[in-house]
Motif scaffolding. Structure first.
Motif, short mmCIF file in Angstrom:
data_model
loop_
_atom_site.label_atom_id
_atom_site.label_comp_id
_atom_site.label_asym_id
_atom_site.label_seq_id
_atom_site.Cartn_x
_atom_site.Cartn_y
_atom_site.Cartn_z
N ASP A 110 0.87 -1.17 0.00
CA ASP A 110 0.00 0.00 0.00
C ASP A 110 0.91 1.22 0.00
O ASP A 110 1.46 1.61 1.03
CB ASP A 110 -0.90 -0.03 1.24
CG ASP A 110 -1.86 1.16 1.30
OD1 ASP A 110 -1.63 2.16 0.61
OD2 ASP A 110 -2.83 1.08 2.08
N GLN A 217 -8.67 -12.90 0.01
CA GLN A 217 -8.40 -11.55 0.53
C GLN A 217 -7.47 -10.78 -0.41
O GLN A 217 -7.63 -9.58 -0.61
CB GLN A 217 -7.78 -11.63 1.92
CG GLN A 217 -8.66 -12.31 2.97
CD GLN A 217 -8.29 -13.77 3.16
OE1 GLN A 217 -8.25 -14.54 2.20
NE2 GLN A 217 -8.03 -14.15 4.40
N THR A 221 -8.30 -7.37 -2.59
CA THR A 221 -7.49 -6.17 -2.40
C THR A 221 -6.93 -5.64 -3.72
O THR A 221 -6.98 -4.43 -3.97
CB THR A 221 -6.33 -6.47 -1.44
OG1 THR A 221 -6.85 -6.90 -0.18
CG2 THR A 221 -5.46 -5.23 -1.22
#
Length: 258
Positions: A110, A217, A221
């Motif tokens: 991120d 997951q 994302t």
């Protein structure tokens, strides 16, 4: 910005012939040339320092992500941003197939919040190698992994269940990914238990296969037009997206802050 960059610019400037040129002459032409070069040096120093700062802020060195791989991945990410090929998510997924399959060699970064969202195992193609991937191909039915830059595409339900299409952007290296059905999916052969029993991960037909307890997951994302870079040991791989000048233009132009 000036406080961070000036020490680097000063050291670079004093190490160049321009410093002695100015001592010899204060003519307007020399002064203009010196100012022009020093401004360029300031941009380079600022960009490179921020890239290093991001690398250290993410704390990925301790996780085994080498700086040269991170730098290549970021260069491609910024090139793709500049080319308007990515969505709004400021995410970068890095897979380093130069590492053995027994190591966690996938990172989802991120960039906006300077966080590692996932760091996990990932399988390479059956014909790419045993524990370490050494062979790569863009050909259909090669059962090998493909290097390069991808943009995540749409999801679908396939023979491996929920899967994420990958659009390969490097001509001749991974641009057949959609046709080959090279996708992200879960696999039970991607686990610590499999490693303990077999000394390595299982292998896919070319897909970057993920652990069953994390694949959903990760797909949630990274879907929707995010960047994936697959690195590997290949002396022949090259990419139009590894253009440092374009990356710097994207960064300095405000397309992406790092």
């Amino acid at each position: 910005m000036m406080r961070r960059v000036l020490p680097f610019v000063a050291s670079l400037f004093m190490a160049t012939p321009l410093a002695s040129s100015i001592n010899k002459s204060m003519a307007g032409g020399v002064r203009t040339e010196a100012n022009s070069v020093s401004a360029k040096q300031m941009q380079v120093a600022f960009y490179e320092q921020d890239l290093q700062n991001l690398y250290h802020a993410l704390n990925v060195e301790q996780q085994g992500l080498h700086y040269d791989v991170f730098e290549k991945a970021m260069t491609g990410y910024l090139n793709l941003k500049q080319d308007n090929k990515l969505g709004d998510k400021q995410l970068l997924t890095v897979v380093d197939f130069s590492l053995p399959s027994t190591e966690k060699r996938l990172w989802v970064l991120d960039l906006a919040n300077k966080q590692v969202l996932f760091h996990t195992l990932v399988a390479h193609g059956h014909n790419s190698g045993e524990n370490v991937a050494t062979n790569f191909s863009n050909e259909n039915e090669s059962n090998m992994s493909s290097l390069g830059f991808y943009v995540t595409d749409s999801e679908y339900m396939g023979k491996h269940g929920r899967s994420l299409k990958l659009n390969g952007l490097d001509l001749g290296y991974n641009d057949n990914a959609l046709m080959r059905s090279v996708v992200m999916h879960g696999a039970d052969y991607v686990s610590e238990d499999f490693i303990r029993q077999n000394g390595r991960l299982g292998r896919s037909l070319g897909c970057p296969a993920l652990p069953m307890d994390q694949y959903a997951q990760i797909i949630d994302t990274v879907n929707g037009g995010t960047c994936l870079f697959i690195n590997g040991q290949s002396p022949t791989y090259s990419s139009n997206y590894l253009n440092t000048e374009v990356a710097m233009a994207a960064y300095l132009g405000g397309t992406q802050s790092i």
